[in-house]
Design an enzyme around this catalytic site. Structure first.
Site, short mmCIF file in Angstrom:
data_model
loop_
_atom_site.label_atom_id
_atom_site.label_comp_id
_atom_site.label_asym_id
_atom_site.label_seq_id
_atom_site.Cartn_x
_atom_site.Cartn_y
_atom_site.Cartn_z
N ARG A 1 -6.76 1.58 3.89
CA ARG A 1 -5.62 1.32 3.02
C ARG A 1 -5.34 2.50 2.08
NH1 ARG A 1 -5.24 -4.82 2.29
NH2 ARG A 1 -5.76 -5.58 4.36
N CYS B 1 2.36 -14.98 -3.87
CA CYS B 1 1.21 -14.82 -2.98
C CYS B 1 0.89 -16.12 -2.26
CB CYS B 1 -0.01 -14.34 -3.76
SG CYS B 1 -1.46 -14.14 -2.71
#
Length: 589
Positions: A152, A453
């Site tokens: 990432r 989320c």
């Protein structure tokens, strides 16, 4: 792939994510066709997962989910996009571009700074997704590999003082990021109509042990078993929380020049409530490497984890679980074999603090740097705090760059002495500088959680501000108004807010209920321990009042709260989380 029997997994079916990655044709899937499906605002089948490799998560507005369901409407589906921004540096021109897109093309209009030292757009509807990627590309940005089973966004300490050392470390963060990117052309073909991007122009891998896959020689056809995080740390500041990352390079400088890195492997914080096979852990020290060996080492660690990681149980697929299963020494030996050299003994260093230095500091180059506190990283225009407009105005006049920090703040970096007063004037006008912010608020942090989320179990970002108001009152009540506790809240146990490296951490269990952890330290080198499970906010505050009262009366001189909690026996320290993280006998009653 190495056939060392110690690395073999027991026979078990592969997780379905392995199937979908293998069948994705190197991350193409059916994403391009899915974009034309007007029946749904989301993505179908495997594409729901595959878009993550392109830097996006499908979400919906959970505040209106029930209302839309009652009206027999699909949830308000949209995507969250996370930019790839190694080291967190962005130009004022780029900032103006992302501000314009957020204002005109997202549901919420905000820019969200993240704990991964980048920014996110929340609430991008399907028809704006491809234009969003093209917009980023025109700015010189992309979102490749900021999610999914891949390395990432690479973090780098936002050190504004030692400018030469930071410059070198930042350049290595960028090189690591580029080297470990997917080589597939899927991102360019789907979003940019085939226009080249850096990920399609990479050189061949450097080390033995890389895959023989022609398209993905480092990542392989099925990529990594799970997400992988990398950070560069410049001591004594641990602002990137190195123990939250799978791979860390700790910068070692001599006479202001970077000579190499200590390499630490296997940190990570995500857990699964009640699942004792999951645990956070601190990264293990492998030793020192000279600066010219960084890419070779990074590749060797990634490919070892690629080949040895657990592809059956995703909850045990991160690097720290591989180290636990095969042993640290065995993993290290394999990395040394693949990189073609042995680690030297680690060089001495000390980590002493983590938070950002809010306000002005002067660098060794004579330039000034202004760190602005952005609560929860959310840049939006509030009635009394037009923060987003303020950042826009700063971007219009600033001649240096902006540095996003891993603590969700932003540094106006490289301010010439003659421009300092004007930068401060604009920052104060728009309340980006607020002298009333307490030390406790500056050292508290939350993940996004509700309403966007999909994993959130409890509030986090929307909860934190009011909660800190109450903690501030307790601190003032006991004469500690100028002190702080590193306090973090996450809405679920994935730990995006890094609560499991806090002195006090709250992890959401259900709406209005949290698990309470205590016993981390200021340097970020100790995991806190679960103290109480599934308790209400009122119960949390009662416990905090008792703790803060004791801390005020019984602390040693300048003793930080986490160290105090360990010394007086509120909990016993977590020494090896793989063994004792879940040990309830080490909590006081």
């Amino acid at each position: 792939m190495n056939s060392d029997p110690r690395a073999r997994m027991p026979d078990a079916p592969l997780s379905d994510n392995e199937r979908l990655k293998g069948e994705s044709n190197y991350l193409y899937g059916e994403i391009a066709a899915d974009l034309d499906d007007g029946i749904t605002g989301g993505f179908n089948g495997d594409d729901f997962q595959l878009i993550r490799f392109h830097g996006m998560y499908e979400q919906d507005d959970r505040d209106v989910r029930a209302q839309r369901q009652a009206a027999k409407l699909e949830p308000l589906k949209n995507v969250m996009m996370r930019c790839r921004l190694p080291g967190g540096i962005i130009t004022p021109k780029q900032w103006l571009g992302i501000d314009e897109f957020a204002t005109a093309h997202t549901l919420y209009g905000s820019i969200r700074l993240t704990t991964r030292q980048t920014f996110q757009f929340h609430g991008v509807l399907k028809h704006d997704i491809k234009p969003m990627h093209q917009w980023l590309h025109q700015l010189g940005l992309d979102s490749i590999a900021t999610a999914g089973d891949i390395n990432r966004n690479v973090l780098c300490t936002s050190n504004p003082v030692e400018s030469s050392l930071h410059r070198e470390a930042y350049e290595w963060a960028c090189r690591i990021s580029e080297h470990l990117l997917p080589r597939t052309h899927a991102y360019a073909d789907i979003w940019l109509d085939g226009e080249k991007v850096l990920s399609s122009e990479q050189a061949a891998p450097l080390s033995e042990g890389a895959s023989d896959d022609a398209v993905e020689p480092i990542n392989g056809k099925t990529y990594l078993p799970r997400k992988f995080k990398t950070a560069l740390v410049i001591p004594p500041l641990n602002d990137v929380d190195l123990h939250a990352n799978d791979l860390n390079f700790v910068a070692i400088g001599e006479a202001g020049q970077l000579v190499g890195f200590n390499v630490l492997v296997g940190g990570g914080l995500s857990i699964d409530h009640g699942n004792e096979r999951t645990f956070p852990n601190t990264a293990k020290d492998f030793g020192f490497i000279p600066v010219e060996q960084v890419l070779r080492c990074a590749e060797a660690v990634v490919t070892t984890q690629r080949d040895w990681g657990n592809r059956s149980d995703r909850k045990n697929a991160r690097t720290r679980y591989t180290l636990q299963r095969v042993g640290v020494d065995v993993f290290k030996e394999e990395v040394e074999r693949r990189q073609g050299f042995k680690f030297a003994a680690s060089r001495a260093y000390e980590l002493s603090e983590r938070g950002d230095h809010i306000g002005w500091v002067r660098g060794e180059d004579g330039c000034w740097h202004l760190t602005l506190f952005v609560e929860n990283g959310r840049l939006l225009d509030y009635p009394d705090r037009p923060l987003k407009t303020g950042m826009r105005e700063l971007a219009r006049i600033h001649k240096g760059d902006f540095r996003l920090t891993a603590n969700q703040n932003v540094i106006v970096a490289g301010v010439q002495p003659e421009d300092k007063d004007e930068i401060e004037r604009v920052a104060r006008k728009f309340r980006l500088i607020d002298d009333g912010i307490t030390e406790q608020r500056k050292n508290s942090m939350a993940c996004v959680a509700f309403p966007t989320c999909p994993l959130a179990m409890a509030e986090s970002e929307r909860f934190l501000s009011g909660f800190i108001d109450q903690v501030d009152m307790l601190m003032a009540q006991y004469g500690l108004a100028q002190e702080h506790i590193i306090l973090r809240v996450t809405g679920c146990p994935n730990n995006c807010g890094r609560a499991l490296l806090a002195e006090i951490g709250l992890i959401g269990k259900a709406i209005g209920r949290y698990n309470l952890y205590v016993g981390g330290n200021r340097a970020g080198t100790r995991i806190p321990r679960l103290f109480r499970e599934n308790i209400t906010v009122d119960e949390v505050l009662v416990i905090l009042q008792q703790w803060i009262a004791r801390w005020a009366q019984e602390r040693n001189s300048a003793e930080a709260f986490g160290d105090f909690a360990i010394r007086v026996g509120i909990v016993k320290p977590v020494l090896d989380a793989a063994v004792d993280f879940w040990d309830a006998d080490k909590v006081s009653v």
